[in-house]
Scaffold this motif. Structure first.
Motif, PDB file in Angstrom:
ATOM      1  N   ILE A   1       0.843  -1.198   0.000  1.00 29.64           N
ATOM      2  CA  ILE A   1       0.000   0.000   0.000  1.00 29.64           C
ATOM      3  C   ILE A   1       0.876   1.245   0.000  1.00 29.64           C
ATOM      4  O   ILE A   1       0.673   2.183  -0.786  1.00 29.64           O
ATOM      5  N   LEU A   2       1.858   1.279   0.879  1.00 28.43           N
ATOM      6  CA  LEU A   2       2.750   2.434   0.954  1.00 28.43           C
ATOM      7  C   LEU A   2       3.543   2.618  -0.334  1.00 28.43           C
ATOM      8  O   LEU A   2       3.697   3.734  -0.829  1.00 28.43           O
ATOM      9  N   THR A   3       4.056   1.522  -0.882  1.00 31.62           N
ATOM     10  CA  THR A   3       4.846   1.605  -2.114  1.00 31.62           C
ATOM     11  C   THR A   3       3.994   2.105  -3.276  1.00 31.62           C
ATOM     12  O   THR A   3       4.425   2.957  -4.065  1.00 31.62           O
ATOM     13  N   ASN A   4       2.771   1.563  -3.388  1.00 30.03           N
ATOM     14  CA  ASN A   4       1.915   1.901  -4.529  1.00 30.03           C
ATOM     15  C   ASN A   4       1.307   3.292  -4.445  1.00 30.03           C
ATOM     16  O   ASN A   4       0.906   3.848  -5.463  1.00 30.03           O
ATOM     17  N   THR A   5       1.205   3.835  -3.237  1.00 30.14           N
ATOM     18  CA  THR A   5       0.538   5.129  -3.076  1.00 30.14           C
ATOM     19  C   THR A   5       1.483   6.254  -2.670  1.00 30.14           C
ATOM     20  O   THR A   5       1.047   7.398  -2.527  1.00 30.14           O
ATOM     21  N   CYS A   6       2.773   5.965  -2.485  1.00 31.13           N
ATOM     22  CA  CYS A   6       3.677   6.983  -1.936  1.00 31.13           C
ATOM     23  C   CYS A   6       3.764   8.224  -2.817  1.00 31.13           C
ATOM     24  O   CYS A   6       3.861   9.349  -2.300  1.00 31.13           O
ATOM     25  N   SER A   7       3.718   8.066  -4.149  1.00 27.42           N
ATOM     26  CA  SER A   7       3.799   9.252  -5.005  1.00 27.42           C
ATOM     27  C   SER A   7       2.512  10.060  -4.958  1.00 27.42           C
ATOM     28  O   SER A   7       2.531  11.286  -5.092  1.00 27.42           O
ATOM     29  N   LEU A   8       1.365   9.369  -4.750  1.00 30.26           N
ATOM     30  CA  LEU A   8       0.095  10.081  -4.606  1.00 30.26           C
ATOM     31  C   LEU A   8       0.044  10.853  -3.297  1.00 30.26           C
ATOM     32  O   LEU A   8      -0.504  11.950  -3.229  1.00 30.26           O
ATOM     33  N   MET A   9       0.614  10.286  -2.240  1.00 28.58           N
ATOM     34  CA  MET A   9       0.581  10.909  -0.925  1.00 28.58           C
ATOM     35  C   MET A   9       1.737  11.874  -0.718  1.00 28.58           C
ATOM     36  O   MET A   9       1.621  12.851   0.018  1.00 28.58           O
ATOM     37  N   GLY A  10       2.875  11.584  -1.361  1.00 27.44           N
ATOM     38  CA  GLY A  10       4.081  12.372  -1.135  1.00 27.44           C
ATOM     39  C   GLY A  10       4.160  13.594  -2.020  1.00 27.44           C
ATOM     40  O   GLY A  10       3.454  14.574  -1.820  1.00 27.44           O
TER      41      GLY A  10
END
Length: 836
Positions: free
Chosen positions: A416-425
């Motif tokens: 989850i963190l890997t797949n969404t990190c660019s959306l959240m970061g």
């Protein structure tokens, strides 16, 4: 009217209201039950109403303190000292309001607020009255302005008063696999036992559930937002085609065996369930809504009105609202809209639901915070997936909830963190990631272990788990490009122990720490102070407009302000131009790398490892039909455009995080905006006769800082995502052409069409993506400089260069708000005293 009310009104110097209260048969009980609207109806005049509300607030606080002291089990000599910590406040907006976090009656197993919570409740209660009083004053001032001539200054003031109403709302995204304990965690934190269904549920849908405060009334409500009927029709075509109802036999025609075992790209296989967040299958969706009827129907048949008689709102594209008296009642009503389990439910509507917003009454933890229960990897439905990505990008905090026994190695949680990190970061605004390990009390124990030994073993295991999770985070290279170690924190929680205290103290469960985090995030003091400060500035301007003093000084003040403006704008321009130069340099290197790596990138996309041509046909067909983006069931999203843009984004990731950190105020651009000042304090000392107008300009500066930080926070998402967005736009023509191929050989034709388009376009495609991003950076610079200058120039002109005697004077209102403002400003931690 009883003697109690009469005596209180006389004691408060409001005896002129006695007859009015008699007419409404007011007694002691109804006096305590008055809400804001009741008071406004009873006392329309601002002055007496503000005085009455202040006295009523003090009376309620005194009553609650006395009651808490009487109920306290501590020795009498300690009662006075500790009673204040036991105050349970009555919400000013509800006569029926009882704190949901203080369920000592019928739900005694739920924990009472801790000392910090009670202090915040007391603060919130007092500031709620202040905010309400000032809003009443500004509402009255606005009404007076509406009755005056519609001059330029009049219109300006009305706009400024309307702009005071801002709803600060922080989003917390909550991810977690079914059975991880998300619902139990949220229920325990909010003090609502039955709000969200708990247990080992085996069929969770991809419906998003928001949990926020109900500010309209004291009921439990839910707003249900449906997908569009056209979206459902399209989704049904896709599902029915897969099941063979209208299946085109393309995939049978193309078995060219063109595999490539050297590929390092996407895993396109459809048999791996390792990322299964219990996403419902096509059969499950269709059967939930239609029973078995869907098996011999077309999508046009299945969109007929008869299937939606219980939810006419779906076909009307409207929200459906459920209203209940209790959390338990609402939870039962919601099951058919959010879950796929329950034998007693014959029809479920969750396949049609985009989002459910649950609204909880009288809960201070949700005043300015919304919790969002999110599915792990978006959704195959376009509208749900779009909302999912928008919400993930808007989260200021993310909670990853997982079982403590597998926390460090839990594949799903880290994916989850890997797949969404660019959306959240860089593409979002997430400032904190909380990795929450649940079931922390579950540890092997025997009857020989004493409670102290059990507690010690649990706490030791929890510390070990935290250390392992933190070590694993530091190894996540993709995530670390967007988030530093200080953004990451691990909690080990137990909802069961928080409620029952068999072996752990409440603090050991770390749920109180999460409650305190929510209280800090609410930051009600800032919300109140910002409103009162803005009101103080507006009233200062109005009173100053009616003053004849300082007329001769206004021209000199304006000249000084113009000089100060030029100096400050130059300071703002410098870091923005420096940022532009840095990004231009890094993007130039990214463009070159993208061009030279095109062949490898395309190979990883178009010839996946270990997948036959026939198996890959359906995936590629879906990709070209949906603009290069495809979300397979139970799999990571495939995005050709993002893959092509990856060397560009990699080239600027580190610099982007430095320039636009998600904690906006730490960025170089925001820092210089926050120091932007026209030196109004110094000018006030020099030109005391226009001090009121300068005070207004000072509040405008403060509002501008907040406004521009918000602009930067929102615009940085667009800037970062522009690289992928531009490439997606350039690729659209080849996707459309590739989607038209049918029959034998279509897989090869699709591959060739995409490959040829990239080869022909690559020399300009990456350059255009670079140019698009740089343009947006320059646009941001120009917009900030322009709005800073124009906003303050307009404020200066209307406060110092405009003579308008039609504006009503407000000396009384200004004095009342000034006292509130001074009180709030002198207590930055929100520890307001009793205003006399």
């Amino acid at each position: 009217m009883d003697d109690f009310v009469c005596n209180k009104l006389t004691e408060w110097g409001l005896s002129e209201l006695i007859d009015r209260f008699k007419d409404h048969s007011m007694d002691k009980e109804s006096l305590y039950d008055l809400d804001d609207q009741d008071i406004k109806d009873l006392i329309p005049e601002v002055g007496p109403r503000a005085k009455f509300k202040k006295r009523l607030r003090q009376l309620k606080e005194k009553q609650n303190t006395n009651q808490a002291a009487a109920d306290s089990p501590v020795p009498s000599q300690q009662k006075h000292e500790e009673a204040a910590d036991s105050v349970q406040v009555l919400p000013s907006s509800s006569a029926q309001g009882k704190r949901k976090l203080d369920l000592q009656g019928e739900s005694s197993k739920w924990k009472s607020p801790n000392k910090r919570q009670r202090e915040n409740e007391r603060q919130s209660y007092t500031e709620a009255f202040i905010l309400s009083d000032v809003k009443d004053i500004m509402e009255s001032v606005l009404a007076r302005l509406h009755h005056q001539d519609n001059t330029k200054l009049n219109a300006f003031l009305r706009t400024k008063i309307h702009d005071l109403e801002t709803d600060k709302r922080e989003l917390i995204g909550v991810f977690g696999k079914t059975g991880a304990g998300k619902s139990s965690l949220i229920n325990a934190i909010l003090g609502e036992e039955d709000l969200l269904p708990t247990g080992e549920i085996t069929a969770c849908t991809s419906v998003m559930i928001k949990v926020e405060a109900n500010i309209r009334n004291s009921k439990y409500e839910a707003d249900i937002e449906f997908i569009e009927p056209e979206d459902w029709r399209d989704e049904m075509w896709s599902m029915l085609e897969f099941h063979g109802n209208s299946r085109d036999q393309e995939q049978e025609d193309d078995k060219d065996g063109d595999d490539d075992d050297d590929n390092n790209g996407y895993d396109y296989g459809d048999n791996d369930d390792s990322n299964d967040y219990n996403e419902p299958g096509d059969d499950e969706k269709l059967s939930a809504l239609y029973g078995e009827e869907w098996r011999d129907k077309t999508p046009e048949n299945l969109i007929e009105n008869k299937y939606f008689r219980e939810i006419p709102e779906f076909l009307q594209s409207k929200k459906k609202t459920l209203t209940c008296e209790s959390a338990n009642e609402l939870s039962a009503e919601l099951i058919k809209y959010t879950r796929s389990e329950g034998e007693e439910i014959t029809r479920c509507f969750w396949p049609l639901v985009k989002c459910v917003t649950v609204k909880v009454p009288n809960n201070d933890l949700l005043q300015h915070v919304t919790l969002v229960d999110l599915p792990g990897n978006g959704d195959r439905n376009k509208s749900r997936d779009k909302m999912w990505k928008e919400i993930v990008g808007d989260c200021s905090t993310v909670w990853i909830v997982t079982n403590i026994n597998r926390a460090a190695a839990e594949k799903e949680a880290w994916e989850i963190l890997t797949n969404t990190c660019s959306l959240m970061g860089n593409g979002g605004q997430c400032q904190q990631i909380h990795f929450i390990c649940t079931h922390s009390d579950r540890i092997a124990r025997s009857k020989d272990h004493s409670p102290a030994e059990v507690r010690g073993r649990i706490l030791q295991r929890n510390e070990e788990a935290k250390k392992k999770v933190e070590e694993n985070f530091s190894k996540q290279k993709q995530i670390n490009k967007h988030f530093s170690d200080d953004c990451f924190k691990v909690f080990t929680v137990s909802s069961t122990e928080f409620l029952e205290e068999k072996h752990l103290n409440p603090e050991d469960t770390e749920i109180p720490q999460l409650q305190e985090f929510l209280m800090d995030l609410n930051d009600c003091h800032s919300v109140t102070l910002n409103y009162v400060s803005g009101a103080h500035g507006i009233l200062s301007l109005m009173h100053g407009a009616n003053s004849t003093e300082g007329v001769g000084n206004k021209a000199e003040v304006c000249r000084d302000l113009e000089e100060n403006m030029k100096r400050e704008l130059s300071k703002v321009r410098k870091p923005m131009e420096e940022a532009y130069d840095k990004f231009e340099k890094r993007l130039k290197a990214g463009v070159q790398k993208s061009k030279t790596s095109c062949d490898i990138t395309l190979k990883s996309i178009l010839k996946p490892r270990g997948v036959s041509g026939s198996a890959f046909h359906k995936t590629l067909k879906s990709l070209v039909e949906t603009g290069g983006i495809y979300k397979p069931k139970k799999k990571k999203e495939i995005n050709i455009n993002m893959k092509l843009a990856s060397y560009l984004t990699n080239s600027i990731d580190e610099e982007f995080r430095k320039t636009f950190p998600n904690d906006v105020k730490r960025g170089p651009i925001s820092r210089v905006i926050d120091t932007f000042s026209l030196d109004t304090d110094e000018l006030t000392q020099k030109y005391k006769d226009v001090g009121l107008q300068l005070n207004f300009l000072k509040t405008e500066e403060e509002k501008n800082r907040s406004k521009h930080n918000k602009i930067i926070r929102e615009r940085k998402k667009t800037i970062y995502n522009s690289l992928t967005g531009k490439i997606q736009k350039i690729m659209q023509d080849c996707y459309r052409k590739a989607a038209e191929f049918r029959g034998k050989g279509s897989l090869k034709k699709m591959r060739n069409t995409i490959a040829e388009h990239v080869q022909v376009s690559k020399d300009k495609m990456f350059e255009e993506a670079k140019a698009a991003m740089l343009k947006l950076l320059n646009d941001l610079k120009e917009e900030i400089l322009k709005t800073l200058q124009e906003t303050l120039e307009e404020s200066t002109e209307l406060s110092l260069k405009t003579d308008d005697n039609s504006i009503p004077d407000v000396p009384t209102e200004l004095e009342m708000v000034r006292r509130y403002y001074d009180e709030l400003k002198d207590n930055p931690d929100g520890e307001t005293s009793q205003l006399e």
